[in-house]
Structures are given as C-alpha cells and as structure tokens.
Motif scaffolding. Structure first.
Motif, PDB file in Angstrom:
ATOM      1  N   TRP A   4       1.120  -1.279   0.115  1.00  0.00           N
ATOM      2  CA  TRP A   4      -0.521  -0.218  -0.443  1.00  0.00           C
ATOM      3  C   TRP A   4       1.050   1.226  -0.219  1.00  0.00           C
ATOM      4  CZ3 TRP A   4      -5.443   0.384  -0.102  1.00  0.00           C
ATOM      5  CH2 TRP A   4      -6.241  -0.220  -0.104  1.00  0.00           C
ATOM      6  N   SER A   5       1.624   0.877   0.295  1.00  0.00           N
ATOM      7  CA  SER A   5       2.913   1.900   0.769  1.00  0.00           C
ATOM      8  C   SER A   5       3.704   2.622  -0.843  1.00  0.00           C
ATOM      9  CB  SER A   5       3.837   1.884   1.472  1.00  0.00           C
ATOM     10  OG  SER A   5       3.552   1.661   3.270  1.00  0.00           O
ATOM     11  N   VAL A   6       3.965   1.192  -1.262  1.00  0.00           N
ATOM     12  CA  VAL A   6       4.747   1.973  -2.443  1.00  0.00           C
ATOM     13  C   VAL A   6       3.423   1.818  -3.571  1.00  0.00           C
ATOM     14  CG1 VAL A   6       6.950   1.356  -4.236  1.00  0.00           C
ATOM     15  CG2 VAL A   6       6.485   0.505  -1.661  1.00  0.00           C
ATOM     16  N   ASN A   7       2.875   0.966  -3.719  1.00  0.00           N
ATOM     17  CA  ASN A   7       2.704   1.102  -5.097  1.00  0.00           C
ATOM     18  C   ASN A   7       0.769   2.359  -4.631  1.00  0.00           C
ATOM     19  OD1 ASN A   7       3.376  -1.784  -5.871  1.00  0.00           O
ATOM     20  ND2 ASN A   7       2.004  -2.771  -5.239  1.00  0.00           N
ATOM     21  N   LEU A   8       0.515   2.056  -3.914  1.00  0.00           N
ATOM     22  CA  LEU A   8      -0.909   2.629  -3.869  1.00  0.00           C
ATOM     23  C   LEU A   8      -0.329   3.842  -3.596  1.00  0.00           C
ATOM     24  CD1 LEU A   8      -3.990   3.514  -4.839  1.00  0.00           C
ATOM     25  CD2 LEU A   8      -4.683   2.750  -1.885  1.00  0.00           C
ATOM     26  N   LYS A   9       0.226   4.376  -2.048  1.00  0.00           N
ATOM     27  CA  LYS A   9       0.436   6.082  -1.656  1.00  0.00           C
ATOM     28  C   LYS A   9       1.216   6.361  -3.475  1.00  0.00           C
ATOM     29  CE  LYS A   9       1.899   6.658   2.442  1.00  0.00           C
ATOM     30  NZ  LYS A   9       2.131   6.337   3.994  1.00  0.00           N
ATOM     31  N   GLY A  10       2.474   5.802  -3.380  1.00  0.00           N
ATOM     32  CA  GLY A  10       3.773   6.076  -4.792  1.00  0.00           C
ATOM     33  C   GLY A  10       2.846   7.012  -6.190  1.00  0.00           C
ATOM     34  N   THR A  11       1.903   5.786  -6.327  1.00  0.00           N
ATOM     35  CA  THR A  11       0.613   6.307  -7.091  1.00  0.00           C
ATOM     36  C   THR A  11      -0.379   8.223  -6.639  1.00  0.00           C
ATOM     37  OG1 THR A  11       0.960   4.013  -8.692  1.00  0.00           O
ATOM     38  CG2 THR A  11      -0.812   5.722  -8.487  1.00  0.00           C
ATOM     39  N   TYR A  12      -0.432   7.490  -5.974  1.00  0.00           N
ATOM     40  CA  TYR A  12      -1.746   8.965  -4.597  1.00  0.00           C
ATOM     41  C   TYR A  12      -1.180   9.676  -5.179  1.00  0.00           C
ATOM     42  CZ  TYR A  12      -5.949  10.699  -3.001  1.00  0.00           C
ATOM     43  OH  TYR A  12      -6.368  11.102  -2.107  1.00  0.00           O
ATOM     44  N   PHE A  13       0.491  10.021  -4.500  1.00  0.00           N
ATOM     45  CA  PHE A  13       1.306  11.173  -4.158  1.00  0.00           C
ATOM     46  C   PHE A  13       1.959  11.697  -4.775  1.00  0.00           C
ATOM     47  CE2 PHE A  13       1.657   9.673   0.303  1.00  0.00           C
ATOM     48  CZ  PHE A  13       0.905  10.041   1.180  1.00  0.00           C
ATOM     49  N   THR A  14       2.437  10.867  -6.228  1.00  0.00           N
ATOM     50  CA  THR A  14       2.959  11.452  -7.375  1.00  0.00           C
ATOM     51  C   THR A  14       1.901  12.099  -8.234  1.00  0.00           C
ATOM     52  OG1 THR A  14       4.819   9.739  -6.907  1.00  0.00           O
ATOM     53  CG2 THR A  14       5.007  10.800  -8.957  1.00  0.00           C
ATOM     54  N   SER A  15       0.802  11.485  -8.404  1.00  0.00           N
ATOM     55  CA  SER A  15      -0.052  12.389  -9.238  1.00  0.00           C
ATOM     56  C   SER A  15      -0.225  13.057  -8.211  1.00  0.00           C
ATOM     57  CB  SER A  15      -1.290  11.150  -9.033  1.00  0.00           C
ATOM     58  OG  SER A  15      -0.906   9.816  -9.820  1.00  0.00           O
ATOM     59  N   GLN A  16      -0.691  14.079  -7.377  1.00  0.00           N
ATOM     60  CA  GLN A  16      -1.103  14.516  -6.486  1.00  0.00           C
ATOM     61  C   GLN A  16      -0.188  15.899  -6.586  1.00  0.00           C
ATOM     62  OE1 GLN A  16      -1.582  14.250  -2.308  1.00  0.00           O
ATOM     63  NE2 GLN A  16      -3.467  14.604  -2.561  1.00  0.00           N
ATOM     64  N   ALA A  17       0.804  15.663  -6.614  1.00  0.00           N
ATOM     65  CA  ALA A  17       1.967  16.829  -6.787  1.00  0.00           C
ATOM     66  C   ALA A  17       2.727  17.187  -8.562  1.00  0.00           C
ATOM     67  CB  ALA A  17       3.264  15.693  -6.836  1.00  0.00           C
ATOM     68  N   VAL A  18       2.078  16.366  -9.583  1.00  0.00           N
ATOM     69  CA  VAL A  18       1.926  16.751 -10.776  1.00  0.00           C
ATOM     70  C   VAL A  18       0.790  17.957 -11.278  1.00  0.00           C
ATOM     71  CG1 VAL A  18       3.766  15.161 -11.233  1.00  0.00           C
ATOM     72  CG2 VAL A  18       0.655  14.738 -11.527  1.00  0.00           C
ATOM     73  N   ILE A  19      -0.924  17.158 -10.563  1.00  0.00           N
ATOM     74  CA  ILE A  19      -1.980  17.718 -11.127  1.00  0.00           C
ATOM     75  C   ILE A  19      -1.709  19.543 -11.322  1.00  0.00           C
ATOM     76  CG2 ILE A  19      -4.342  17.348 -10.353  1.00  0.00           C
ATOM     77  CD1 ILE A  19      -4.061  14.491 -10.336  1.00  0.00           C
ATOM     78  N   PRO A  20      -1.567  19.577 -10.048  1.00  0.00           N
ATOM     79  CA  PRO A  20      -1.501  21.635 -10.312  1.00  0.00           C
ATOM     80  C   PRO A  20      -0.355  22.098 -11.888  1.00  0.00           C
ATOM     81  CG  PRO A  20      -1.075  20.759  -7.665  1.00  0.00           C
ATOM     82  CD  PRO A  20      -1.008  19.574  -8.993  1.00  0.00           C
ATOM     83  N   GLN A  21       0.019  21.600 -11.427  1.00  0.00           N
ATOM     84  CA  GLN A  21       0.733  22.215 -12.433  1.00  0.00           C
ATOM     85  C   GLN A  21       0.542  21.607 -14.085  1.00  0.00           C
ATOM     86  OE1 GLN A  21       3.170  24.276 -13.369  1.00  0.00           O
ATOM     87  NE2 GLN A  21       3.185  23.992 -15.416  1.00  0.00           N
ATOM     88  N   MET A  22      -0.575  20.252 -14.020  1.00  0.00           N
ATOM     89  CA  MET A  22      -1.238  20.262 -15.357  1.00  0.00           C
ATOM     90  C   MET A  22      -2.376  21.180 -15.560  1.00  0.00           C
ATOM     91  SD  MET A  22      -0.765  16.212 -15.171  1.00  0.00           S
ATOM     92  CE  MET A  22       0.603  15.622 -15.765  1.00  0.00           C
ATOM     93  N   ILE A  23      -2.904  21.320 -14.378  1.00  0.00           N
ATOM     94  CA  ILE A  23      -3.871  22.399 -14.372  1.00  0.00           C
ATOM     95  C   ILE A  23      -3.938  23.441 -14.738  1.00  0.00           C
ATOM     96  CG2 ILE A  23      -5.282  23.443 -12.807  1.00  0.00           C
ATOM     97  CD1 ILE A  23      -6.153  21.278 -10.680  1.00  0.00           C
ATOM     98  N   LYS A  24      -2.834  24.032 -14.274  1.00  0.00           N
ATOM     99  CA  LYS A  24      -2.228  25.316 -14.697  1.00  0.00           C
ATOM    100  C   LYS A  24      -2.416  25.225 -16.333  1.00  0.00           C
ATOM    101  CE  LYS A  24       0.503  27.482 -11.096  1.00  0.00           C
ATOM    102  NZ  LYS A  24       1.874  27.705 -10.697  1.00  0.00           N
ATOM    103  N   GLN A  25      -1.310  24.657 -16.492  1.00  0.00           N
ATOM    104  CA  GLN A  25      -0.991  23.951 -18.402  1.00  0.00           C
ATOM    105  C   GLN A  25      -2.451  23.744 -18.952  1.00  0.00           C
ATOM    106  OE1 GLN A  25       3.398  21.891 -17.840  1.00  0.00           O
ATOM    107  NE2 GLN A  25       1.191  20.551 -18.084  1.00  0.00           N
ATOM    108  N   GLN A  26      -3.533  23.641 -18.243  1.00  0.00           N
ATOM    109  CA  GLN A  26      -5.012  22.730 -19.219  1.00  0.00           C
ATOM    110  C   GLN A  26      -4.662  21.809 -19.737  1.00  0.00           C
ATOM    111  OE1 GLN A  26      -8.641  24.047 -18.279  1.00  0.00           O
ATOM    112  NE2 GLN A  26      -7.588  24.161 -16.448  1.00  0.00           N
ATOM    113  N   ASN A  27      -3.373  20.972 -19.708  1.00  0.00           N
ATOM    114  CA  ASN A  27      -3.990  19.690 -20.575  1.00  0.00           C
ATOM    115  C   ASN A  27      -2.056  18.814 -19.585  1.00  0.00           C
ATOM    116  OD1 ASN A  27      -3.748  18.320 -22.539  1.00  0.00           O
ATOM    117  ND2 ASN A  27      -1.584  18.084 -23.314  1.00  0.00           N
ATOM    118  N   GLY A  28      -2.367  17.285 -19.427  1.00  0.00           N
ATOM    119  CA  GLY A  28      -1.533  16.298 -19.208  1.00  0.00           C
ATOM    120  C   GLY A  28      -2.065  15.420 -19.482  1.00  0.00           C
ATOM    121  N   SER A  29      -1.492  14.312 -18.583  1.00  0.00           N
ATOM    122  CA  SER A  29      -1.658  13.126 -18.859  1.00  0.00           C
ATOM    123  C   SER A  29      -1.060  11.757 -17.932  1.00  0.00           C
ATOM    124  CB  SER A  29      -1.062  12.348 -20.214  1.00  0.00           C
ATOM    125  OG  SER A  29      -1.562  10.599 -20.675  1.00  0.00           O
TER     126      SER A  29
END
Length: 247
Positions: free
Chosen positions: A107-132
């Motif tokens: 849960w730490s590596v697989n889920l929290k890793g995916t969760y937290f890294t996504s949480q980190a990048v999404i604000p920049q993607m919102i600014k760009q109004q684009n991302g994957s």
C-alpha cells in the motif's frame, strides 16, 4: 511527444527502463526516478547520458519525492506533460500467511506512491490545462488465477484501477487524461525475483502464446501519452490473457 516532459517512476530497470528509453529516443524530455540511485545512474549512463533526460533518486511513497520530481522537471524542462506511475513491488504470498508488514509495503509503494506522485503533478497540469497520467496496474485485478496467490499486492493494484477512474472524473474538465495499463506477463527482472526461472513457460496463459516484452508496454504508454480522447480506461496489454483460454 518531441520536447514534451515525461516523469517516469521506477525507471531504472524492467518495464520502467524500457519506457524511459522509448520516450528518450523519440526526443521527449524525460525525468527518471527510482529508489535505487546506483541502478538509476547506471541506466542513465547506459542510455548515453542524454541531454533530454535527467534523474532523481527517491522513495515515491514519500510525498516530498513527488514534489522534488515536479520541481526538477519545471526547472530543467519548464513543463510536466506526462506522468507514468510505473514504480511498484509485487510478489506472491498465500493469503493466510500475509502479515501487516506485507500490506503496509504494497500500500505504501504501489498505492501511496501512485497517489502522492499524481497529487504532485496535477496542479501544474491544471495550470497548463493539459496533461496525461498513466498508471500501471495488472490484469490479475480482474482475472484471478488459482496457484498464484497475491492478495496483498493485488489489493493495492485494484485500488490504483479505482483511483484512475475517479481522477479521470475529477480532472477531465482540465483536459487531464488518466488511464491505467494492465500488463499480462511481461519479460522483466520481476519474474526472477518472484521465483519464475523460465518466464516463457507461462506463454500459454496468453492467446498469442507468448509472454509480453517491455517494449509492448512502452508502446502502449506512448499511445496513451499522445491520445487526446482516452481517459478513465484500463487497457489490458496482455496478449489475450483476460479474454479467453487455449485448450
């Protein structure tokens, strides 16, 4: 994807390394991550220390690692266009033998890793109004196999499949596409780590009668990175593993 910035976790070996190579060769800007700095440095040098790539070692189950990856990507390449949440751990263990420490690891590596890294990048993607964002799950979430007991890692991977759909719903209006690749059996160092000496012996689980190659996953990741109208999907890259059986 030329000059687009791609963050790839778990990029020092196996599938993640092949994905990094695939994007680097197509002139994307790549930020490589792994928890093992020595292996990460070795992979980077093996690629020829390309100017369109950079690496940062760190444990993605820690929130600050994702934040550091974002800061590095913006400092070096000025955008974050794609995140590939590839880092993960997986090993079979009978359900009745699973301990709390096993669940905590997955849960730490697989889920929290995916969760937290996504949480980190999404604000920049919102600014760009684009991302994957491209997550890595497994066909075993929807296609259980007797003889391969893996409830501990599978529950974390199942959570990633669910997270994909919910994030796609929450951030679709910001033009952020979020999908999961669910691999079948892929030739990688993982097989050796979990005690499978001959991965090709499992070819019959797939209708195409072969196991997958890391390049098969890299091609799928590249497609999703470039697709403008695919989101919330789990795409099985599994040679027919989930749709039928040979007899």
């Amino acid at each position: 994807m030329k000059n687009k910035t791609v963050i790839i976790t778990g990029a020092s070996s196996g599938i993640g390394k092949e994905i990094a190579k695939y994007f680097i060769e197509r002139e994307s800007n790549v930020v490589m991550n792994s928890s093992n700095e020595e292996n990460l440095r070795r992979a980077y040098k093996e690629f020829g220390s390309p100017s369109n790539a950079i690496y940062l070692a760190g444990d993605i189950s820690k929130q600050d690692t994702g934040q550091k990856l974002v800061a590095l990507a913006l400092e070096k390449f000025n955008s974050i266009d794609v995140l590939i949440n590839n880092a993960g751990v997986f090993a079979p263990k009978p359900f009745l033998e699973v301990e709390e420490k096993d669940l905590d690891l997955y849960w730490s590596v697989n889920l929290k890793g995916t969760y937290f890294t996504s949480q980190a990048v999404i604000p920049q993607m919102i600014k760009q109004q684009n991302g994957s964002i491209i997550n890595i799950g497994t066909v075993l979430v929807e296609h259980a196999i007797d003889g391969f007991p893996a409830t501990a890692p599978l529950t974390s991977k199942g959570a990633i499949h669910s997270l994909t759909r919910q994030l796609a719903a929450e951030f679709g209006k910001s033009n952020i596409k979020i999908n999961t690749i669910a691999p079948g059996i892929i030739r990688s160092p993982l097989q050796g780590k979990i005690g499978i000496e001959n991965a090709d012996s499992l070819a019959g689980l797939h209708l195409l009668n072969r196991i997958g190659e890391a390049t098969d996953i890299a091609e799928a990741a590249y497609y999703l990175a470039t697709s403008n109208f695919t989101t919330g999907e789990t795409i099985n890259i599994a040679g027919g593993h989930t749709v039928g059986h040979a007899i």
